[in-house]
Design an enzyme around this catalytic site. Structure first.
Site, PDB file in Angstrom:
ATOM      1  CG  ASN A  73      -2.053  -1.047   1.053  1.00 42.25           C
ATOM      2  OD1 ASN A  73      -2.642  -1.444   0.250  1.00 42.25           O
ATOM      3  ND2 ASN A  73      -2.159  -1.779   2.390  1.00 42.25           N
TER       4      ASN A  73
ATOM      5  CB  CYS B 101      -4.226  -4.875  -5.145  1.00 41.94           C
ATOM      6  SG  CYS B 101      -4.768  -3.610  -5.829  1.00 41.94           S
TER       7      CYS B 101
ATOM      8  CG  ASN C 194      -8.373  -7.279   0.060  1.00 49.30           C
ATOM      9  OD1 ASN C 194      -9.333  -8.104  -0.215  1.00 49.30           O
ATOM     10  ND2 ASN C 194      -7.765  -6.439  -0.450  1.00 49.30           N
TER      11      ASN C 194
ATOM     12  CG  ASN D  81      -9.734  -2.548   1.807  1.00 49.09           C
ATOM     13  OD1 ASN D  81      -8.788  -1.462   1.477  1.00 49.09           O
ATOM     14  ND2 ASN D  81      -9.307  -3.823   1.878  1.00 49.09           N
TER      15      ASN D  81
ATOM     16  NE  ARG E 151      -6.070  -4.028   4.437  1.00 51.99           N
ATOM     17  CZ  ARG E 151      -5.407  -5.087   4.541  1.00 51.99           C
ATOM     18  NH1 ARG E 151      -5.438  -5.408   6.082  1.00 51.99           N
ATOM     19  NH2 ARG E 151      -5.214  -6.227   3.958  1.00 51.99           N
TER      20      ARG E 151
ATOM     21  CB  CYS F 200     -10.859  -0.779  -4.092  1.00 49.67           C
ATOM     22  SG  CYS F 200     -10.307  -2.299  -3.324  1.00 49.67           S
TER      23      CYS F 200
END
Length: 289
Positions: free
Chosen positions: A84, A93, A165, A197, A216, A224
């Site tokens: 990140n 991601c 995640n 998130n 986050r 995202c």
């Protein structure tokens, strides 16, 4: 000092800049696993005034050179070492995977079409399309329960979704443009001890939703990828369904998500926009040297 791209005295690591629906990344090719990617260097790279500017960094490395790669990922597979913007390590991601896959093909490290790559959330199968889009098998979207989140004076109920995640996707009738996401929404840290998130989802039609997201370790982003999958899960459940397909509009563009009983698939664009070399002095200074 006059910069010369061919001089080993001034030439630092190679980089490629790319984005998926305006969720942007610095790609760092590291085929020999030699780069020391510290938190300080990631923050410097992602700084939009003093660095290249990005929402995150994607290091291109073999899984065998990543100390925390899952045991289920073969050591010789290309691995997306994702960080990140604040330097923290992330498991997965969705937009980053698409950019990563596009880079592998453009760099001649993978053949176009279907292939697999590694992430901290496990192996992901991707398909690169001739029109520049990339489809990613995101794995099953696991619903962990319900929780709440607050932003400003408002509180929303949300669905907790694990995609490698953590996400909290909140379906709302509020106009998304009025939400203040300049600071992180408040969430239950007991439910999400490693952060979360947060997606705010608005239904536009039976086939289409809009989404804004606070990630986050980053803040609000233009998109995202895993968040669009979580948003689709929440939108489907709001309509009484567990499986189905939704077009998801985010500030950076549009993607398509399909949820099946076995897995989830994300399809969207991936663009590479620049390539160059970091200055050796800058790279050293970015780590405090």
């Amino acid at each position: 000092m006059q910069l010369d791209a061919g001089s080993p005295l001034v030439q630092g690591p190679e980089f490629v800049k790319g984005h998926g629906t305006e969720n942007d990344f610095v790609v760092l090719p590291d085929p020999r696993g030699e780069l020391k990617l510290t938190e300080a260097r990631v923050r410097a790279l992602c700084d939009r005034r003093q660095g290249l500017g990005a929402d995150g960094v994607l290091r291109v490395v073999r899984a065998g050179d990543v100390s925390d790669a899952p045991a289920t990922v073969s050591e010789d597979i290309w691995f997306m070492d994702y960080r990140n913007a604040d330097g923290s390590v992330a498991e997965m991601c969705g937009n980053g995977v698409r950019v990563f896959a596009r880079y592998l093909v453009e760099a001649g490290l993978a053949r176009s079409g279907e292939f697999s790559l590694g992430t901290r959330a496990g192996v992901r199968t991707v398909i690169t399309h001739a029109d520049g889009r990339v489809s990613v098998d995101m794995g099953p979207a696991s619903v962990l329960g319900e929780s709440t989140v607050s932003a400003g004076e408002h509180t929303w109920d949300g669905i907790a979704v694990d995609l490698g995640n953590p996400h909290l996707a909140c379906v709302t009738t509020a106009e998304l443009g009025t939400l203040d996401l300049s600071t992180a929404p408040l969430y239950d840290t007991g439910f999400f001890p490693n952060g979360v998130n947060v997606e705010f989802v608005q239904r536009k039609s039976a086939e289409r939703v809009r989404m804004r997201v606070h990630e986050r370790g980053v803040g609000e982003t233009r998109s995202c990828g895993t968040g669009t999958v979580a948003a689709t899960v929440a939108a489907l459940r709001e309509d009484g369904d567990d499986t189905g397909r939704r077009i998801v509009e985010i500030p950076g563009g549009t993607v398509e998500v399909e949820i099946t009983e076995a897995t989830s698939t994300l399809t969207g664009p991936a663009e590479l926009v620049a390539r160059g070399w970091l200055g050796a002095e800058w790279w050293q200074h970015a780590d405090g040297g």
